[in-house]
Structure formats: structure tokens, C-alpha cells
Write a protein that holds these residues in place. Structure first.
Motif, mmCIF file in Angstrom:
data_model
loop_
_atom_site.group_PDB
_atom_site.id
_atom_site.type_symbol
_atom_site.label_atom_id
_atom_site.label_comp_id
_atom_site.label_asym_id
_atom_site.label_seq_id
_atom_site.Cartn_x
_atom_site.Cartn_y
_atom_site.Cartn_z
ATOM 1 N N GLY A 111 31.327 82.099 46.432
ATOM 2 C CA GLY A 111 32.869 81.501 45.965
ATOM 3 C C GLY A 111 33.611 81.414 47.649
ATOM 4 N N GLN A 112 33.183 82.440 47.822
ATOM 5 C CA GLN A 112 34.413 81.676 49.049
ATOM 6 C C GLN A 112 33.642 81.409 50.414
ATOM 7 O OE1 GLN A 112 35.102 86.210 49.816
ATOM 8 N NE2 GLN A 112 37.375 86.183 50.338
ATOM 9 N N MET A 113 32.198 80.887 50.477
ATOM 10 C CA MET A 113 31.546 80.489 50.726
ATOM 11 C C MET A 113 31.771 78.900 50.922
ATOM 12 S SD MET A 113 30.102 82.651 53.394
ATOM 13 C CE MET A 113 29.183 81.483 54.428
ATOM 14 N N VAL A 114 31.301 78.983 49.324
ATOM 15 C CA VAL A 114 31.030 77.579 49.020
ATOM 16 C C VAL A 114 32.593 76.172 49.443
ATOM 17 C CG1 VAL A 114 31.922 76.124 46.788
ATOM 18 C CG2 VAL A 114 29.953 77.748 46.793
ATOM 19 N N ALA A 115 33.876 77.634 49.271
ATOM 20 C CA ALA A 115 35.245 77.123 48.832
ATOM 21 C C ALA A 115 35.204 76.593 50.920
ATOM 22 C CB ALA A 115 36.652 78.456 49.042
ATOM 23 N N ALA A 116 35.103 77.550 51.540
ATOM 24 C CA ALA A 116 34.996 76.680 53.160
ATOM 25 C C ALA A 116 33.871 75.929 53.634
ATOM 26 C CB ALA A 116 34.274 78.397 54.052
ATOM 27 N N SER A 117 32.562 75.507 52.714
ATOM 28 C CA SER A 117 32.146 74.493 53.037
ATOM 29 C C SER A 117 32.531 73.354 52.721
ATOM 30 C CB SER A 117 30.410 75.612 51.897
ATOM 31 O OG SER A 117 30.026 76.549 52.875
ATOM 32 N N ARG A 118 33.205 73.263 51.291
ATOM 33 C CA ARG A 118 34.014 71.984 51.054
ATOM 34 C C ARG A 118 34.906 71.570 51.384
ATOM 35 N NH1 ARG A 118 29.782 71.940 48.260
ATOM 36 N NH2 ARG A 118 29.633 72.159 45.899
ATOM 37 N N GLU A 119 35.386 72.110 52.796
ATOM 38 C CA GLU A 119 36.280 71.971 54.223
ATOM 39 C C GLU A 119 35.270 70.882 54.522
ATOM 40 O OE1 GLU A 119 40.283 72.828 56.411
ATOM 41 O OE2 GLU A 119 39.702 74.465 54.632
ATOM 42 N N ILE A 120 34.417 71.630 55.132
ATOM 43 C CA ILE A 120 33.721 71.038 56.238
ATOM 44 C C ILE A 120 33.323 69.577 55.786
ATOM 45 C CG2 ILE A 120 31.750 71.148 57.762
ATOM 46 C CD1 ILE A 120 32.521 73.695 58.429
ATOM 47 N N GLU A 121 32.717 69.536 54.456
ATOM 48 C CA GLU A 121 32.616 68.799 53.796
ATOM 49 C C GLU A 121 33.187 67.600 54.103
ATOM 50 O OE1 GLU A 121 28.747 71.422 51.444
ATOM 51 O OE2 GLU A 121 30.479 70.408 50.635
ATOM 52 N N ASP A 122 34.307 67.451 53.214
ATOM 53 C CA ASP A 122 35.440 66.713 53.141
ATOM 54 C C ASP A 122 36.480 66.226 54.426
ATOM 55 O OD1 ASP A 122 37.151 66.230 50.418
ATOM 56 O OD2 ASP A 122 38.454 67.070 52.613
ATOM 57 N N LEU A 132 26.598 65.792 59.686
ATOM 58 C CA LEU A 132 26.498 67.186 59.500
ATOM 59 C C LEU A 132 24.923 67.219 58.531
ATOM 60 C CD1 LEU A 132 28.444 68.036 57.691
ATOM 61 C CD2 LEU A 132 27.574 67.175 55.314
ATOM 62 N N HIS A 133 24.749 69.021 58.818
ATOM 63 C CA HIS A 133 23.896 70.034 59.484
ATOM 64 C C HIS A 133 24.425 70.873 58.242
ATOM 65 C CE1 HIS A 133 21.413 68.495 61.837
ATOM 66 N NE2 HIS A 133 22.571 67.274 62.809
ATOM 67 N N ALA A 134 23.332 71.048 57.213
ATOM 68 C CA ALA A 134 23.665 71.833 56.144
ATOM 69 C C ALA A 134 22.573 72.946 55.354
ATOM 70 C CB ALA A 134 24.408 71.904 54.958
ATOM 71 N N GLY A 135 22.534 74.162 55.297
ATOM 72 C CA GLY A 135 21.312 75.111 55.377
ATOM 73 C C GLY A 135 22.019 75.676 54.225
ATOM 74 N N PHE A 136 21.064 75.489 53.204
ATOM 75 C CA PHE A 136 21.526 76.120 52.126
ATOM 76 C C PHE A 136 20.106 77.687 51.068
ATOM 77 C CE2 PHE A 136 22.283 71.520 51.882
ATOM 78 C CZ PHE A 136 23.609 71.859 51.246
ATOM 79 N N GLN A 137 19.367 78.288 52.597
ATOM 80 C CA GLN A 137 18.734 78.850 52.009
ATOM 81 C C GLN A 137 17.154 79.127 51.371
ATOM 82 O OE1 GLN A 137 22.249 82.193 50.775
ATOM 83 N NE2 GLN A 137 20.887 83.282 52.735
ATOM 84 N N GLU A 186 15.267 83.000 59.431
ATOM 85 C CA GLU A 186 16.183 82.891 59.979
ATOM 86 C C GLU A 186 17.407 81.438 59.067
ATOM 87 O OE1 GLU A 186 18.602 81.783 64.216
ATOM 88 O OE2 GLU A 186 17.300 80.252 63.664
ATOM 89 N N ILE A 187 16.434 80.067 58.766
ATOM 90 C CA ILE A 187 16.579 79.572 57.408
ATOM 91 C C ILE A 187 17.125 80.057 56.518
ATOM 92 C CG2 ILE A 187 15.885 77.594 56.317
ATOM 93 C CD1 ILE A 187 17.231 76.919 59.303
ATOM 94 N N GLU A 188 16.264 81.118 55.956
ATOM 95 C CA GLU A 188 16.177 81.771 54.208
ATOM 96 C C GLU A 188 17.553 82.238 53.766
ATOM 97 O OE1 GLU A 188 13.181 84.579 51.402
ATOM 98 O OE2 GLU A 188 12.733 84.655 54.380
ATOM 99 N N THR A 189 17.830 83.339 55.538
ATOM 100 C CA THR A 189 19.122 83.621 55.284
ATOM 101 C C THR A 189 20.630 83.235 55.663
ATOM 102 O OG1 THR A 189 18.869 84.796 57.479
ATOM 103 C CG2 THR A 189 18.143 86.170 55.963
ATOM 104 N N SER A 190 20.338 82.359 56.467
ATOM 105 C CA SER A 190 21.493 81.649 56.941
ATOM 106 C C SER A 190 21.798 80.306 56.072
ATOM 107 C CB SER A 190 21.151 80.915 58.326
ATOM 108 O OG SER A 190 21.395 82.317 59.181
ATOM 109 N N TRP A 191 23.677 80.879 55.810
ATOM 110 C CA TRP A 191 24.695 79.744 55.293
ATOM 111 C C TRP A 191 24.995 79.184 56.594
ATOM 112 C CZ3 TRP A 191 27.285 80.406 49.534
ATOM 113 C CH2 TRP A 191 27.152 79.726 49.787
ATOM 114 N N PHE A 192 25.235 77.726 56.843
ATOM 115 C CA PHE A 192 25.836 77.280 57.891
ATOM 116 C C PHE A 192 26.337 75.579 57.012
ATOM 117 C CE2 PHE A 192 21.183 76.697 58.837
ATOM 118 C CZ PHE A 192 21.268 75.245 58.942
ATOM 119 N N VAL A 193 27.373 74.936 57.412
ATOM 120 C CA VAL A 193 27.189 73.515 57.595
ATOM 121 C C VAL A 193 28.550 73.108 59.257
ATOM 122 C CG1 VAL A 193 28.814 71.931 55.996
ATOM 123 C CG2 VAL A 193 28.735 74.014 55.269
ATOM 124 N N VAL A 194 27.830 72.474 59.456
ATOM 125 C CA VAL A 194 28.118 72.097 60.994
ATOM 126 C C VAL A 194 28.486 70.587 60.946
ATOM 127 C CG1 VAL A 194 27.340 72.062 63.318
ATOM 128 C CG2 VAL A 194 26.541 73.957 61.402
#
Length: 245
Positions: A111-122, A132-137, A186-194
Motif C-alpha cells: 500500500g505504501q509503495m503504491v501511494a508513493a508510485s502514484r505521486e510520481i505517475e501523477d 516514464l519507466h516503471a518496474g512491476f516485478q 533484478e527486474i523480478e525483485t525491483s519496484w521502481f517508477v522513474v
């Protein structure tokens, strides 16, 4: 250097938040506010007792100990952010990403990760241009977020890339979303939004974390342009397998 090594580098540099001229209850509240951050909270009083209720963030560097980073009022520090659905509407977000740039968080749940991701997406949605680059695992996780990312990809001047390990079929879509399917741990374990800020340094931001325990994430966010540029360059040069639909 890999994404994991970048996280480890941030983790090795602990910051100190010094609370000035506050009562013990307030100091305890600040410690609770940042209990999941790689951050030491200290309490001090000035000789005059003024100004009241403020905090100073500092970090050790090779050049000097306790280098000043930023200052803020206690009221601002203790204001809480709530997760929000991705409405992409004015006023639909309260920030979760704070001014503690590149300070490690240690146990964020989904939940915290989604909230932080949403701010960058917004931010990317509002500016409507750049990369915009996003890693979903996993592709299965990306599939659950396709409504959000199809809307983002509809922005004509926004180049949207998604990265995922192939545990399911590639989601089909009719937008310009580029999906990178990568058999990488690395992709399997990483969550990122850039987000590259549309080429404007002040708008650049990134969230980067790794899953070290089941659905528990360790990482950081940053507004540093050089760090954001490095992450995007790394993704562009390291991962090239693309499935577009």
C-alpha cells in the motif's frame, strides 16, 4: 553498478534528523513517524529555546560530518499522507514522498509503495511529456495496473515503459505503452517508477526499492537529477527485449 547496488549505496549513508525545542511527546511522535526509515532522530534545545518546533536534517559526507541538508517545521513533518486512487485530477493527492531525499525506507508494504508510485505517475500525467519507466516485478502485477498505464500512455508526448518478469501472458493494449519482458532476477525483485521530468531537472523524480521479504520493500526516492538520469540510462542500456501490442 546495478539497481541493487544503488540501493545499497544509499542504505550505507544514514541521515540524522535533529528536533529542536520540542517536548518529549513531540519527539516521540517524530520517531514514530520515521520508524521505518534509515534515520536517527535526536533531540536538542537551543540556549534561548527559540525558534520552537523545528527540525534539521543532516548527513555525513567525505568532506564533513553533519552536513546540512534541509530544515522543516515539526507541523510539516508530522502531517500524514494517505494513499489515493489514481484519479489524475487536481487535488486528488496528498504527498507521501517527503523532502528526505535519498533516505532509505526499510519496511514499506504494498500500500505504501503504491501511494508513493502514484505521486510520481501523477507528476508525469500532469506534465504530459518526457519518459516514464516503471518496474512491476511480474507481468501478472502489470496486468492489474494496465488501466492506469494505458491512460498514461495516451499522452502523446509521454513515452511510457513498463518492465516485468514473464510469469503470465503479456497484457494486450492499443496504446503506445512499451512493455519490456525481462528474465532478470533484478527486474523480478525491483519496484521502481522513474520520471525524467520532460527534460527539466526540477521535475525529475524516482522511486526505487527491492523486495527483501514477502511483499516488504526496502529502498528510497530521489529528486536528484543525476540519480534519475543514471537510473533511466541504466534501464535503457540494460533491458532491451520488448513486447508491444
Amino acid at each position: 553498478m546495478s539497481l541493487t547496488e544503488l540501493i545499497a549505496g544509499v542504505e550505507s549513508h544514514e541521515k540524522t534528523l535533529t528536533v529542536f525545542n520540542a517536548d518529549e511527546e513531540t519527539v516521540a511522535a517524530v520517531r514514530e513517524r520515521f520508524h521505518d526509515r534509515n534515520l536517527t532522530v535526536e533531540h536538542e534545545r537551543t540556549e534561548s529555546g527559540r525558534p520552537g518546533g523545528f527540525a534539521v536534517l543532516s548527513k555525513d559526507t567525505p568532506e564533513a560530518d553533519d552536513q546540512f541538508v534541509t530544515a522543516a517545521s515539526i507541523d510539516d513533518i508530522l502531517s500524514q499522507a494517505d494513499p489515493n486512487d489514481p484519479e489524475f485530477e487536481e487535488g486528488s493527492y496528498r504527498p507521501i514522498l517527503d523532502h528526505l531525499d535519498e533516505t532509505m525506507f526499510t519496511s514499506y508494504d504494498t500500500g505504501q509503495m503504491v501511494a508513493a508510485s502514484r505521486e510520481i505517475e501523477d507528476r508525469a500525467w500532469r506534465l504530459g511529456k518526457g519518459q516514464l519507466h516503471a518496474g512491476f516485478q511480474m507481468l501478472s502485477i502489470l496486468d492489474d495496473q494496465m488501466d492506469v498505464y494505458k491512460r498514461l500512455a495516451e499522452k502523446e508526448r509521454l513515452d511510457v515503459h513498463a518492465y516485468a518478469y514473464p510469469d503470465a501472458e503479456v497484457p494486450r493494449h492499443d496504446t503506445d505503452l512499451t512493455i519490456h519482458v525481462e528474465r532478470s532476477s533484478e527486474i523480478e525483485t525491483s519496484w521502481f517508477v522513474v520520471y525524467d521530468g520532460g527534460g527539466v531537472d526540477v521535475n525529475k523524480c524516482a522511486l526505487l526499492a527491492e523486495e527483501r521479504e514477502p511483499r516488504t520493500f526496502y529502498g528510497f526516492w530521489t529528486y536528484d537529477p543525476d540519480t534519475v538520469d543514471w537510473i533511466i540510462d541504466y534501464l535503457n542500456t540494460s533491458y532491451g527485449l520488448v513486447e508491444s501490442y
